[in-house]
Design a protein around this motif. Structure first.
Motif, short mmCIF file in Angstrom:
data_model
loop_
_atom_site.label_atom_id
_atom_site.label_comp_id
_atom_site.label_asym_id
_atom_site.label_seq_id
_atom_site.Cartn_x
_atom_site.Cartn_y
_atom_site.Cartn_z
N ILE A 1 1.20 -1.30 -0.29
CA ILE A 1 0.45 -0.49 -0.24
C ILE A 1 0.69 1.72 -0.01
O ILE A 1 0.35 2.28 -0.83
CB ILE A 1 -1.34 -0.49 1.23
N ALA A 2 2.05 0.97 0.43
CA ALA A 2 2.61 2.62 1.31
C ALA A 2 3.57 3.10 -0.10
O ALA A 2 4.10 3.39 -0.74
CB ALA A 2 4.06 2.25 1.94
N TYR A 3 3.65 1.46 -0.87
CA TYR A 3 4.45 1.68 -2.85
C TYR A 3 2.69 2.06 -3.51
O TYR A 3 3.58 3.25 -3.90
CB TYR A 3 4.85 -0.17 -2.85
N VAL A 4 1.92 1.90 -3.31
CA VAL A 4 1.37 2.24 -4.16
C VAL A 4 1.19 3.57 -3.84
O VAL A 4 1.34 5.00 -5.27
CB VAL A 4 0.00 1.78 -3.93
N GLU A 5 1.35 4.50 -3.06
CA GLU A 5 1.59 6.05 -2.54
C GLU A 5 2.82 6.21 -3.30
O GLU A 5 2.45 7.77 -4.33
CB GLU A 5 1.45 6.30 -1.16
N THR A 6 3.54 5.54 -2.82
CA THR A 6 4.53 5.85 -3.73
C THR A 6 4.92 6.11 -5.68
O THR A 6 5.23 7.39 -6.16
CB THR A 6 5.90 5.27 -3.89
N LEU A 7 4.31 4.94 -6.60
CA LEU A 7 4.09 4.89 -7.75
C LEU A 7 2.91 6.61 -7.78
O LEU A 7 3.18 7.25 -8.94
CB LEU A 7 3.53 4.08 -8.03
N LYS A 8 1.68 6.45 -6.95
CA LYS A 8 1.39 8.22 -7.41
C LYS A 8 1.72 9.49 -7.73
O LYS A 8 1.50 10.00 -8.32
CB LYS A 8 -0.11 8.01 -6.52
N SER A 9 3.38 9.33 -7.03
CA SER A 9 3.52 9.79 -6.13
C SER A 9 4.52 10.66 -7.84
O SER A 9 4.73 11.52 -8.65
CB SER A 9 4.63 10.66 -5.62
N GLU A 10 5.28 9.49 -8.25
CA GLU A 10 5.80 9.23 -9.54
C GLU A 10 5.06 10.01 -10.51
O GLU A 10 6.24 10.45 -11.82
CB GLU A 10 6.21 8.24 -9.48
N LEU A 11 3.86 9.56 -10.48
CA LEU A 11 2.88 9.58 -11.90
C LEU A 11 2.81 11.07 -11.87
O LEU A 11 2.35 11.64 -12.65
CB LEU A 11 1.01 9.41 -11.62
N LEU B 1 -5.43 3.48 -7.81
CA LEU B 1 -3.62 3.41 -9.21
C LEU B 1 -3.70 3.63 -10.51
O LEU B 1 -3.79 4.75 -10.84
CB LEU B 1 -3.17 2.09 -8.92
N ALA B 2 -5.24 2.93 -10.76
CA ALA B 2 -5.81 3.02 -12.12
C ALA B 2 -6.45 4.05 -12.01
O ALA B 2 -6.13 4.97 -13.10
CB ALA B 2 -7.04 1.87 -12.42
N ARG B 3 -6.90 4.93 -11.38
CA ARG B 3 -7.13 6.43 -11.49
C ARG B 3 -6.13 7.38 -11.49
O ARG B 3 -6.29 8.76 -12.54
CB ARG B 3 -8.69 7.09 -10.29
N ALA B 4 -5.41 6.85 -11.00
CA ALA B 4 -4.20 8.20 -10.93
C ALA B 4 -3.11 7.91 -12.72
O ALA B 4 -3.01 9.17 -12.75
CB ALA B 4 -2.85 8.09 -9.38
N LEU C 1 -9.86 -5.22 -11.65
CA LEU C 1 -9.27 -4.65 -13.37
C LEU C 1 -10.55 -4.73 -14.04
O LEU C 1 -10.05 -3.72 -14.60
CB LEU C 1 -8.41 -5.60 -13.23
N ALA C 2 -11.47 -5.55 -13.68
CA ALA C 2 -12.14 -5.34 -15.16
C ALA C 2 -12.96 -3.95 -15.22
O ALA C 2 -12.71 -3.39 -16.44
CB ALA C 2 -13.11 -6.26 -15.35
N GLU C 3 -13.20 -3.18 -14.01
CA GLU C 3 -13.75 -1.37 -13.92
C GLU C 3 -12.62 -1.09 -14.95
O GLU C 3 -13.67 -0.20 -15.16
CB GLU C 3 -14.32 -1.70 -12.67
N ALA C 4 -11.76 -0.93 -14.39
CA ALA C 4 -10.74 -0.54 -14.25
C ALA C 4 -9.95 -0.66 -16.38
O ALA C 4 -9.81 0.86 -16.51
CB ALA C 4 -9.45 -0.42 -13.49
N GLY C 5 -10.76 -1.37 -17.10
CA GLY C 5 -10.51 -1.08 -18.26
C GLY C 5 -9.32 -2.20 -18.49
O GLY C 5 -9.19 -2.68 -20.29
N MET C 6 -8.43 -2.88 -17.77
CA MET C 6 -8.31 -4.10 -18.33
C MET C 6 -8.43 -5.12 -19.13
O MET C 6 -10.28 -5.82 -18.83
CB MET C 6 -7.70 -5.40 -16.57
#
Length: 451
Positions: free
Chosen positions: A81-91, A125-128, A158-163
């Motif tokens: 969960i912390a890593y996802v926050e870092t990915l969002k910051s990188e985005l 993450l998909a929204r970000a 994942l399906a709702e996000a468009g995978m």
């Protein structure tokens, strides 16, 4: 002299060569490429163009011994969960420098185990991602799915996000082999995941299977391939297991004396290959197979097949941006790789700076040789006219480069048309021929077996 002994004479069973998912290959990257150059290359993307995006999630619930990927084990969701926050910051950093109107051609979540993410974090993450780079028309969103680490709730997210494409690593279905490589994943578990994926409306399925594993025999790989075919995947990657315990320490758990010989590896590959062809799959490059009408099949037939860090692709985007620890980006100007250590990657992002720490800026004949190697790996041929027209070379210059490599593989290469063409019986030598067009010193890199 038998075909196998001819291949042995040319060194196929002794050589260690790159897989050539890039050129130059990653061992040639240096610290000459850093965050400022990465920022400059992102800013040079044409407004309104289409790019590809790769997100790396370097966590697994358990570490498979055969795997050489950059991953770490975790029994808790907290670091994920912390890593996802870092990915969002990188985005967010990417959004600040990305030109206007850029959309996605391909989005891929890899790892590690991206399906380790709780459903709420997947949605977040998909929204970000889509807030920064929306999906373009006909875009593809693929995710690597661990059948042991997926459920209906996460597939809903994942399906709702468009995978619209799923990827499953099978490796081998034999219980003894699974135990020895530290990857327990039964056929029933895999089928259950595939059924759930399709029940969620995701019809495109990629799978990976390995040859060259310990205790693998022609009978065992036949049974595993037949079980895989029962799942009707659209694409199959038939990868050779790369035993590199000096690079991937966990592979020291695998008994090297149980590994097949290089000659046996070739026979295992041919056994599996024949089964895919008999089931009417199209052979794609050196190690992929696709159902007729699949995007890879169409790309191969129309000369649009390409190769990148995920293997063969029908994506023709000039830019691939990698986000996450160790992720690699490719631009028209060169390659850029994030810091491989999760802690170091996180530290840079938290300071508001990109985590690029190495890469390669194209120079000299890099682009010419890159295209030559890609053409060989994709089409088993190199067009002399294309090389002349695209890179300003004379026919004599290109022919001289062709001849230098062809002379080393006499009988397996044709230059009769002016193009460099690998004959069908020589396709097992493709990576070795590609090495002939590689201008870099490969002596210090621990590459995998040529077969």
């Amino acid at each position: 002299m038998t075909e196998e002994s001819q291949l042995a004479r040319l060194g196929l069973f002794d050589a260690r060569v790159p897989r050539y998912t890039s050129y130059p290959t990653a061992p040639q990257f240096t610290d000459a490429v850093g965050s400022s150059l990465f920022r400059q290359w992102v800013g040079a993307i044409a407004p309104g163009s289409r790019i590809s995006l790769y997100l790396h999630v370097p966590f697994c619930r358990r570490l498979c011994w055969f795997c050489a990927c950059r991953t770490q084990g975790t029994s808790s969701d907290d670091p994920v969960i912390a890593y996802v926050e870092t990915l969002k910051s990188e985005l967010a950093l990417l959004r600040d420098v990305l030109p206007e109107g850029v959309t996605l051609s391909r989005l891929h979540w890899g790892g590690g185990t991206p399906t380790l993410l709780p459903a709420a974090q997947m949605r977040d993450l998909a929204r970000a991602v889509f807030d920064v780079v929306p999906m373009g028309e006909g875009a593809e969103f693929s995710v690597e799915i661990d059948p042991n680490e997926i459920d209906a709730e996460r597939l809903d997210a994942l399906a709702e996000a468009g995978m619209n494409r799923a990827s499953i690593g099978v490796q081998d279905f034999d219980p003894e082999i699974q135990t020895v490589i530290g990857r327990i994943q039964s056929f029933d578990t895999t089928k259950r995941a595939v059924d759930m994926i399709r029940d969620h409306g995701i019809q495109s399925l990629n799978t990976d299977i390995l040859f060259g594993l310990p205790h693998q025999t022609k009978e065992r790989i036949t049974e595993s391939v037949q079980k895989l075919l029962a799942l009707s995947p659209d694409r199959v990657a038939l990868y050779g297991y790369a035993h590199v315990p000096w690079m991937a320490k966990r592979q020291q758990m695998i008994p090297s004396d149980a590994l097949p010989t290089p000659q046996e590896r070739l026979r295992l590959f041919e056994t599996a290959r024949r089964l895919f062809l008999w089931d009417d799959y199209t052979e794609i490059g050196i190690d992929h197979f696709a159902r007729k009408g699949d995007g890879l099949d169409i790309a191969a037939r129309t000369g649009r097949l390409r190769r990148n860090f995920q293997g063969y692709t029908d994506d023709t985007s000039e830019v691939l941006i990698g986000l996450g620890a160790s992720a690699i980006s490719r631009f028209p100007q060169g390659f850029a790789q994030n810091n491989a250590a999760t802690s170091a990657y996180t530290g840079h992002i938290q300071k508001g700076e990109f985590a690029t720490h190495r890469g390669h800026a194209f120079a000299g004949e890099d682009l010419l040789r890159s295209r030559m190697i890609e053409a060989l790996m994709c089409d088993f041929s190199i067009s002399r006219d294309e090389m002349c027209d695209s890179f300003g070379k004379t026919p004599e210059q290109i022919t001289a480069m062709f001849k230098q490599v062809a002379d080393d593989f006499a009988g397996y290469v044709s230059l009769d048309s002016g193009d460099f063409v690998i004959r069908p019986e020589g396709q097992a030598l493709t990576r070795m021929m590609a090495r002939g067009f590689d201008a870099y010193d490969l002596s210090k890199a621990g590459h995998s077996s040529a077969i």
